[in-house]
Design an enzyme around this catalytic site. Structure first.
Site, mmCIF file in Angstrom:
data_model
loop_
_atom_site.group_PDB
_atom_site.id
_atom_site.type_symbol
_atom_site.label_atom_id
_atom_site.label_comp_id
_atom_site.label_asym_id
_atom_site.label_seq_id
_atom_site.Cartn_x
_atom_site.Cartn_y
_atom_site.Cartn_z
ATOM 1 N N TYR A 146 4.340 23.636 29.280
ATOM 2 C CA TYR A 146 5.794 23.820 29.388
ATOM 3 C C TYR A 146 6.163 23.783 30.858
ATOM 4 C CZ TYR A 146 10.343 26.241 29.100
ATOM 5 O OH TYR A 146 11.659 26.599 29.205
ATOM 6 N N ASP A 241 2.059 22.614 38.332
ATOM 7 C CA ASP A 241 3.063 23.603 37.983
ATOM 8 C C ASP A 241 2.352 24.954 37.953
ATOM 9 O OD1 ASP A 241 4.825 25.357 36.857
ATOM 10 O OD2 ASP A 241 5.518 24.002 35.276
ATOM 11 N N LYS A 269 8.304 32.782 38.950
ATOM 12 C CA LYS A 269 7.803 34.049 38.427
ATOM 13 C C LYS A 269 7.347 35.021 39.540
ATOM 14 C CE LYS A 269 7.574 32.364 33.826
ATOM 15 N NZ LYS A 269 7.157 31.153 33.169
#
Ligand SMILES: *Cc1c(COP(=O)(O)O)cnc(C)c1O
Length: 433
Positions: A146, A241, A269
């Site tokens: 994702y 990522d 994050k």
């Protein structure tokens, strides 16, 4: 255990009048596990308190950012101080310079970078930079990874989409995903074959260097190395990522652990210390193409927000200053997952636990989970039963089989012992079908 969830139920009922499914991000709605989502009132260290006053040991960590746990005093102080000096300038400030310097210390491959407001935005911008740099359009991603919810990356993405069994989203024109190719994670042969045919049209290959959004799936030996070697051969850029793995599996992310230098890296994050942030960056030659230095446009009213940056700096400094930070996290997470595995084995409940450092997933399956296909073999009903039982016993885990759980530095040895006791009790109620 007698926990009531009446206040959560009331809030949920009201929320559904205002927001789709009463939530602001799909997996929060508990559709994968059923029941009423828990509404939270506060977090403290390793603990969460819900709207009814129930307490939980938290292993969600807000989906990863809270590597120091909730309300770490240094972070709260930095946020309060920053806010008291101004919540936004829409102009440059020293904090941006400091966080960029810190990031580059840990991620030497990020020679230059830009701060944005979410992981989604950072990925979207990194892809634009890659296309601008190479003059090509093709993007390769891997099944079950994702990368946020931008149109061209919603093909066979993991996370919430996987939970709902919808590989794609309505509202995304086919044209938008036509330049995205999705290949199986961990399949070196398939990747090599694809690149032999389409490598010269490929702008970038994007990967979660440890997949976290189909549940935790580590890369097999040689996978990341093959991505590096083959992209280089075809002049395509490699984008890591590291929105989850950055400062999670090692201070310098999976690229440090694996010793691989990607062309571009995306962070989010943890780098925001619990506030909204995203960062993308990489080789100077690529990043110099970003406006106004170059022709690749990218902008943001709240980008580099001083409050979010202050939380990020405080978090990174805590990590930097703590000796054996990752060794300790790893040991605690190892003890927890070994304990869970032992308890499940005693009950003869088939499972596999994938763990990389302090990120892990308990899969209810009897085969190894190495890619999207094997992840999907896991028993979601079993997970739903497990999730609700442990919730009732005071543990907060991701409300879906296909997500990562996290151990933070706020979990002490007593928290792990207590979690294992609660788990043992919860699992003793699992059905043995
Ligand atoms: C969470 C996540 C994103 C998206 O970040 P948001 O801040 O939710 O937009 C992108 N990539 C990975 C690997 C993620 O885990």
């Amino acid at each position: 255990m007698d926990r009531t969830f009446s206040r959560s139920q009331e809030l949920y009922d009201e929320a559904q009048r205002y927001m789709p499914a009463g939530v602001n991000s799909p997996v929060r709605a508990f559709r994968a596990v059923g029941g009423t989502p828990v509404y939270f009132r506060e977090g403290r260290g390793s603990r969460l308190i819900d709207a009814d006053g129930n307490e939980y040991i938290d292993f969600l960590a807000s989906w990863g950012p809270l590597i120091l746990g909730h309300c770490r005093s240094e972070v709260v102080k930095a946020v309060a101080e920053a806010a008291s000096r101004g919540t936004s300038f829409g102009a440059p400030h020293e904090g941006e310079v400091r966080i960029a310097g810190l990031i580059r210390e840990f991620f030497p491959s990020m020679e230059m970078m830009r701060l944005v407001n979410s992981g989604t935005e950072a990925v979207m911008s990194a892809i634009r930079a890659a296309r601008g740099f190479t003059g090509r359009s093709g993007i390769v991603k891997f099944e079950g990874c994702y990368h946020g919810h931008s149109d061209f990356l919603l093909a066979k993405a993991g996370s919430g989409l996987m939970t709902f069994d919808s590989p794609d989203s309505a509202g995304v024109p086919v044209e938008a995903t036509q330049m995205t190719s999705t290949l199986p994670y961990n399949d070196i042969g398939e990747f090599r074959h694809f690149m032999d045919e389409k490598g010269d049209q490929t702008a970038a290959v994007i990967v979660e260097p440890v997949a976290g959004n189909m549940g935790v799936v580590p890369p097999v030996n040689g996978f990341l190395e093959a991505l590096r070697e083959i992209t280089e051969k075809h002049g395509a850029l490699l984008i890591f990522d590291e929105v989850i793995t950055g400062f999670r599996v090692a201070p310098g992310g999976m690229q440090q652990k694996a010793g691989i230098v990607p062309d571009l890296t995306v962070l989010g994050k943890i780098v925001g210390g619990g506030l909204p942030i995203g960062i993308y960056g990489g080789r100077k030659a690529i990043m110099e193409l970003i406006a106004p230095m170059g022709p690749v446009y990218q902008a943001g009213t709240l980008s580099g927000n001083p409050v979010a940056v202050a939380a990020g700096i405080a978090t990174l400094n805590m990590i930097k200053g703590a000796p054996d930070f990752y060794e300790k996290l790893d040991a605690k997470a190892g003890r927890l997952t070994e304990g869970i595995s032992r308890i499940l084995a005693e009950r003869r409940i088939p499972h596999r636990i994938n763990r990389v450092g302090s990120m892990f997933t308990v899969f209810f399956t009897d085969s190894d989970v190495t890619d999207y296909c094997s992840a999907k073999s896991a028993d979601r009903e079993r997970y739903a039963e497990f999730f609700h039982l442990v919730l009732e016993h005071g543990l907060y885990l991701p409300p879906s089989q296909f997500e990562a759980a996290f151990v933070s530095s706020a979990h002490n040895d007593d928290d792990i012992d207590s979690a294992l006791e609660r788990l043992k009790e919860a699992i003793s109620h699992m059905s043995l079908h």
